[in-house]
Design an enzyme around this catalytic site. Structure first.
Site, PDB file in Angstrom:
ATOM      1  N   GLU A   6     -22.274 -33.813   1.126  1.00 44.27           N
ATOM      2  CA  GLU A   6     -20.845 -34.134   1.050  1.00 44.27           C
ATOM      3  C   GLU A   6     -20.154 -33.643   2.323  1.00 44.27           C
ATOM      4  O   GLU A   6     -20.461 -32.563   2.827  1.00 44.27           O
ATOM      5  CB  GLU A   6     -20.233 -33.427  -0.182  1.00 44.27           C
ATOM      6  CG  GLU A   6     -18.756 -33.721  -0.376  1.00 44.27           C
ATOM      7  CD  GLU A   6     -18.167 -33.041  -1.620  1.00 44.27           C
ATOM      8  OE1 GLU A   6     -18.739 -32.051  -2.097  1.00 44.27           O
ATOM      9  OE2 GLU A   6     -17.122 -33.532  -2.098  1.00 44.27           O
ATOM     10  N   LYS A  32     -15.384 -40.690  -4.395  1.00 46.14           N
ATOM     11  CA  LYS A  32     -15.401 -39.621  -5.406  1.00 46.14           C
ATOM     12  C   LYS A  32     -14.321 -39.897  -6.452  1.00 46.14           C
ATOM     13  O   LYS A  32     -13.135 -40.021  -6.113  1.00 46.14           O
ATOM     14  CB  LYS A  32     -15.160 -38.281  -4.704  1.00 46.14           C
ATOM     15  CG  LYS A  32     -15.322 -37.049  -5.564  1.00 46.14           C
ATOM     16  CD  LYS A  32     -15.152 -35.806  -4.687  1.00 46.14           C
ATOM     17  CE  LYS A  32     -15.549 -34.529  -5.346  1.00 46.14           C
ATOM     18  NZ  LYS A  32     -15.516 -33.394  -4.402  1.00 46.14           N
ATOM     19  N   CYS A  34     -20.406 -34.698  -5.879  1.00 48.42           N
ATOM     20  CA  CYS A  34     -20.150 -33.312  -6.253  1.00 48.42           C
ATOM     21  C   CYS A  34     -19.479 -33.118  -7.620  1.00 48.42           C
ATOM     22  O   CYS A  34     -20.138 -33.175  -8.637  1.00 48.42           O
ATOM     23  CB  CYS A  34     -19.379 -32.620  -5.138  1.00 48.42           C
ATOM     24  SG  CYS A  34     -19.649 -30.829  -5.202  1.00 48.42           S
TER      25      CYS A  34
HETATM   26  N1  LIG Z   1     -17.010 -30.349  -3.618  1.00 47.09           N
HETATM   27  C1  LIG Z   1     -16.856 -30.240  -4.903  1.00 47.09           C
HETATM   28  O1  LIG Z   1     -16.515 -31.173  -5.592  1.00 47.09           O
HETATM   29  C2  LIG Z   1     -17.153 -28.896  -5.458  1.00 47.09           C
HETATM   30  C3  LIG Z   1     -17.396 -28.904  -6.936  1.00 47.09           C
HETATM   31  C4  LIG Z   1     -17.675 -27.547  -7.460  1.00 47.09           C
HETATM   32  O2  LIG Z   1     -17.892 -26.604  -6.715  1.00 47.09           O
HETATM   33  C5  LIG Z   1     -17.714 -27.384  -8.903  1.00 47.09           C
HETATM   34  O3  LIG Z   1     -17.861 -26.237  -9.334  1.00 47.09           O
HETATM   35  O4  LIG Z   1     -17.600 -28.360  -9.628  1.00 47.09           O
END
Ligand SMILES: NC(=O)CCC(=O)C(=O)O
Length: 306
Positions: free
Chosen positions: A58, A143, A184
């Site tokens: 990412e 996302k 993520c």
């Molecule tokens: N970059 C993100 O979306 C981080 C997501 C994250 O750390 C989580 O705990 O969920």
């Protein structure tokens, strides 16, 4: 355009995850380093085979933080399913990724980059782009779930300060598997993975960047959960940890099989991991524990139909 009803046959393939380091303020240097690592990954040193698909993490071309996204954002203007001319693109990241995929003749999941909407300058997305071995941009995922959390004394992060969430679920077909995409924080929402699996994806790949608070708690748990509840291979590719950066990534890029076994896991530094994906595990999991055939859509709705 992929046909939802007929995923390609699932065949063995090799996956390479680049846990990229040296992501700093200079975009040109970030792109240069990412390209160098793609070429290195493609050589497959230390692996039994050259990888069929290579994955970046990412936000690989910019520091990770809401203040940075609008500054580093590039216009892509790709519409899934429509012809796209990479040569005419104004996105230097897209051009680099396309050329690299073509040069190494491998599929490439280009992590994610901040993307500015072509029609609405106020909208910036966190976007993953995918290239085939000819260098064509063939899929994209914005996302969907923005990373807005506040754990007092630990971490506060608000992507929605500058980002807009995507509105679609996405997958793409290769000659060896159907692959679903997320980014993520999307992993925390089982619906996205479930829809992809119900649409025939064999493997789900999410570029990601967990942190030092939630990483040790949930990074592995969530991937194993999404893998076992959908009986798919699940993988997340993180940046390397850089304690001089504003955001400290957890690292630990990994690949999990459909029985929730961690097949391979990186440490926290820059590293390339290779994993041979064996469809046998997928078929055995589904035959031995046949939840995919035992769903009770008479009791609850089939979310993949929505
Ligand atoms: N970059 C993100 O979306 C981080 C997501 C994250 O750390 C989580 O705990 O969920």
């Amino acid at each position: 355009m992929a046909n939802i009803l007929t995923p390609p046959p699932f065949k063995a393939f090799t996956l390479a995850l680049i846990q990229l380091g040296k992501i700093g303020a200079n975009k040109q240097e970030n792109l240069h380093h990412a390209r160098k690592m793609i070429l290195q990954a493609a050589r497959g040193e230390g692996s039994s085979k050259k990888p069929d698909i290579i994955v970046l993490p990412e936000c690989f071309n910019s520091p990770y933080g809401h203040v940075h996204f609008p500054v580093y954002a590039e216009k892509i203007g790709y519409t899934p399913g429509s012809p796209y001319n990479v040569a005419k693109s104004t996105s230097e990241s897209v051009k680099m990724l396309s050329a690299a995929a073509k040069e190494v003749k491998a599929w490439l999941i280009g992590g994610s980059i901040p993307e500015r909407d072509v029609e609405d300058d106020d909208k910036v997305y966190n976007t993953c782009t995918v290239y085939n071995p000819e260098g064509d941009l063939v899929a994209m995922h914005r996302k969907v779930h923005l990373f807005d959390i506040d754990i007092p004394g630990k971490i506060k992060f608000k992507e929605s300060e500058t980002l807009t969430g995507g509105t679609t679920t996405n997958f793409f077909d290769t000659d060896f598997a159907r692959i679903g995409l997320g980014i993520c924080y999307d992993v925390r929402f089982p619906e996205l993975a479930m829809i992809a699996a119900r649409k025939g994806c064999h493997v789900l790949i999410y570029p990601g960047a967990f942190n030092m608070t939630t990483g040790p708690l949930h990074w592995e748990l969530l991937q194993r959960s999404r893998a076992v509840d959908n009986q798919v291979f699940f993988s997340m590719c993180s940046p390397a940890r850089d304690l001089s950066a504003g955001y400290h990534a957890w690292g630990h890029s990994m690949v999990v099989d459909p029985m929730a076994k961690v097949l391979k896991e990186a440490q926290d530094g820059e590293e390339i991991i290779y994993v041979d994906i064996d469809p046998k595990v997928f078929h055995e999991a589904r035959a031995g524990i046949p939840v995919t055939l035992q769903r009770r859509f008479d009791v609850y709705a089939d979310v993949s139909q929505q």
